[in-house]
Design an enzyme around this catalytic site. Structure first.
Site, PDB file in Angstrom:
ATOM      1  N   ASP A  83      -1.990   2.790  -2.692  1.00 12.56           N
ATOM      2  CA  ASP A  83      -0.536   2.817  -2.564  1.00 12.56           C
ATOM      3  C   ASP A  83       0.144   2.966  -3.914  1.00 12.56           C
ATOM      4  O   ASP A  83      -0.454   2.724  -4.965  1.00 12.56           O
ATOM      5  CB  ASP A  83      -0.038   1.548  -1.861  1.00 12.56           C
ATOM      6  CG  ASP A  83      -0.439   0.263  -2.579  1.00 12.56           C
ATOM      7  OD1 ASP A  83      -1.606   0.179  -3.018  1.00 12.56           O
ATOM      8  OD2 ASP A  83       0.398  -0.638  -2.717  1.00 12.56           O
ATOM      9  N   ASP A 110      -1.074   5.066 -11.842  1.00 13.29           N
ATOM     10  CA  ASP A 110      -1.146   3.805 -11.092  1.00 13.29           C
ATOM     11  C   ASP A 110      -1.075   4.080  -9.594  1.00 13.29           C
ATOM     12  O   ASP A 110      -0.008   3.968  -9.000  1.00 13.29           O
ATOM     13  CB  ASP A 110      -0.003   2.893 -11.535  1.00 13.29           C
ATOM     14  CG  ASP A 110      -0.076   1.508 -10.937  1.00 13.29           C
ATOM     15  OD1 ASP A 110      -1.174   1.110 -10.506  1.00 13.29           O
ATOM     16  OD2 ASP A 110       0.962   0.833 -10.883  1.00 13.29           O
ATOM     17  N   GLU A 158      -1.550  -3.012  -2.472  1.00 14.03           N
ATOM     18  CA  GLU A 158      -1.674  -3.787  -3.715  1.00 14.03           C
ATOM     19  C   GLU A 158      -0.313  -4.021  -4.353  1.00 14.03           C
ATOM     20  O   GLU A 158      -0.061  -5.073  -4.944  1.00 14.03           O
ATOM     21  CB  GLU A 158      -2.597  -3.053  -4.701  1.00 14.03           C
ATOM     22  CG  GLU A 158      -2.916  -3.843  -5.970  1.00 14.03           C
ATOM     23  CD  GLU A 158      -1.926  -3.638  -7.111  1.00 14.03           C
ATOM     24  OE1 GLU A 158      -2.009  -4.375  -8.109  1.00 14.03           O
ATOM     25  OE2 GLU A 158      -1.060  -2.734  -7.003  1.00 14.03           O
TER      26      GLU A 158
END
Length: 386
Positions: free
Chosen positions: A82, A112, A144
């Protein structure tokens, strides 16, 4: 090693597949399209892939890919699928279109951290997977960026026992062996509204919240004075007052006031312990105004992390990276991967300074250095049998 054009194509597909995780339902998205991409890629390499839906969360799932002998031990490479939401007004480019410029790849999730999985794939194809003597696992998790529900669910029901784990968050390929936890809490003061011309007939929630804030400031100082670990750049637990709202008119006694705050404990401090300290700090106010002050969790917190076990992984990472392991102030899934009983480090490409930022990017230098580094770990822990 695959050629860069093929790697770029995989990055393009990952970035073009939105997988935003958010507490606001207007932003929150399924991560299943990303899981399907990864399932296809790793299956083609001979990995056995298992999609693990998150309980009571439609559209959310983890993926576990495994290859090698059915033996204990081996290496786990983990990351999350995610991304955070994006502020369209602050991006100078389409966040879902990979763009190359100034030796950087731009796009939401390049750093990220969806791009990490494409680099893991590059590392895997550089190894003769037929000769593995210990299993190699790839874990791709959900959510996360919000609740860490994916990692928590996997740790609670995982049927694997790797000896070593690397979590590919952006650390500049420098090993991280320790980080703080995170808790997001809300405090609500419920008073009694009334006309402002007669204050004694009501209970002004803003005034009570002022007392609450005074206690929180004292707690903030207590944490800084009594809990320290010098490995961190901010060597004490932090408390941040992030958002406050109360009242609706100047001529009404405020009947309700809410405050949201952020707490980040050091390793060795549980979220439960931190919350106990918070309740103690608020006790003078709650004793004075019974039932007026309530505490709630804005979303599930994340525990702090510290490397544990033998130093085999720690030493190898230091040798390969040329850097000693360090502590960081942000949180990752490491405390939950730690529950598998493996030596765990956070180690991945890109800079944390790019995470959650407009025009997020990954420097292209990591496109070759990351697969090469991961290949060394795979060779050491899955081919030598150590």
């Amino acid at each position: 090693m695959k050629k860069i054009p093929e790697l770029k194509q995989r990055f393009q597909q990952l970035i073009a597949t939105p997988s935003i995780s958010a507490l606001d339902s207007k932003w929150d998205q399924s991560n299943l399209p990303v899981i399907e991409l990864l399932h296809g890629w790793f299956s083609q390499l001979g990995f056995q892939c298992e999609v693990l839906p998150l309980p009571d969360q439609p559209g959310k799932a983890n993926l576990l890919a495994r290859i090698g002998p059915n033996l204990p031990g081996g290496l786990l490479l983990a990351g999350h699928t995610d991304t955070v939401p994006f502020d369209e007004g602050r991006w100078s480019r389409d966040p879902f279109t990979l763009e190359e410029k100034d030796n950087r790849w731009y796009g939401l999730g390049t750093c990220d951290m969806k791009g990490f999985f494409a680099l893991v794939l590059e590392a895997a194809v550089s190894v003769d997977l037929r000769k593995l003597t210990r299993p190699l696992y790839i874990l791709a998790t959900a959510d996360e960026e919000t609740t860490m529900a994916g990692a928590k669910a996997f740790a609670a029901g995982a049927g694997i026992a790797p000896d070593y784990a690397l979590i590919g968050e952006p650390t500049g390929l420098k090993p991280v062996h320790m980080h703080k936890g995170h808790a997001a809490l809300g405090i609500r003061v419920t008073g009694r509204s009334g006309h402002s011309s007669d204050p004694d007939k009501g209970l002004n929630a803003i005034e009570v919240m002022n007392l609450v804030i005074g206690q929180l400031i004292q707690l903030k100082q207590t944490l800084a004075e009594n809990f320290r670990q010098e490995e961190f750049s901010v060597p004490y637990p932090t408390l941040n007052l992030g958002h406050i709202h109360g009242g609706d008119a100047v001529n009404r006694i405020c009947g309700c006031c809410s405050l949201n705050l952020d707490l980040r404990p050091l390793p060795g401090m549980s979220l439960e312990q931190l919350e106990h300290l918070l309740h103690q700090a608020l006790k003078p106010v709650t004793d004075r105004y019974p039932d007026a002050v309530s505490l709630s969790h804005l979303y599930p917190g994340s525990e702090a992390f510290a490397y544990r076990g033998e130093d085999t992984l720690l030493k190898l990472a230091g040798q390969l990276c040329g850097e000693e392991a360090r502590a960081v102030n942000y949180a990752t899934e490491a405390p939950y991967i730690n529950q598998l009983g493996c030596q765990t480090l956070v180690l991945g490409p890109g800079s944390i300074e790019q995470a959650h930022q407009p025009d997020e990017y990954l420097s292209m230098e990591y496109l070759t250095s990351t697969p090469r580094l991961l290949g060394h770990f795979i060779n050491k822990f899955c081919l030598s049998g150590e």
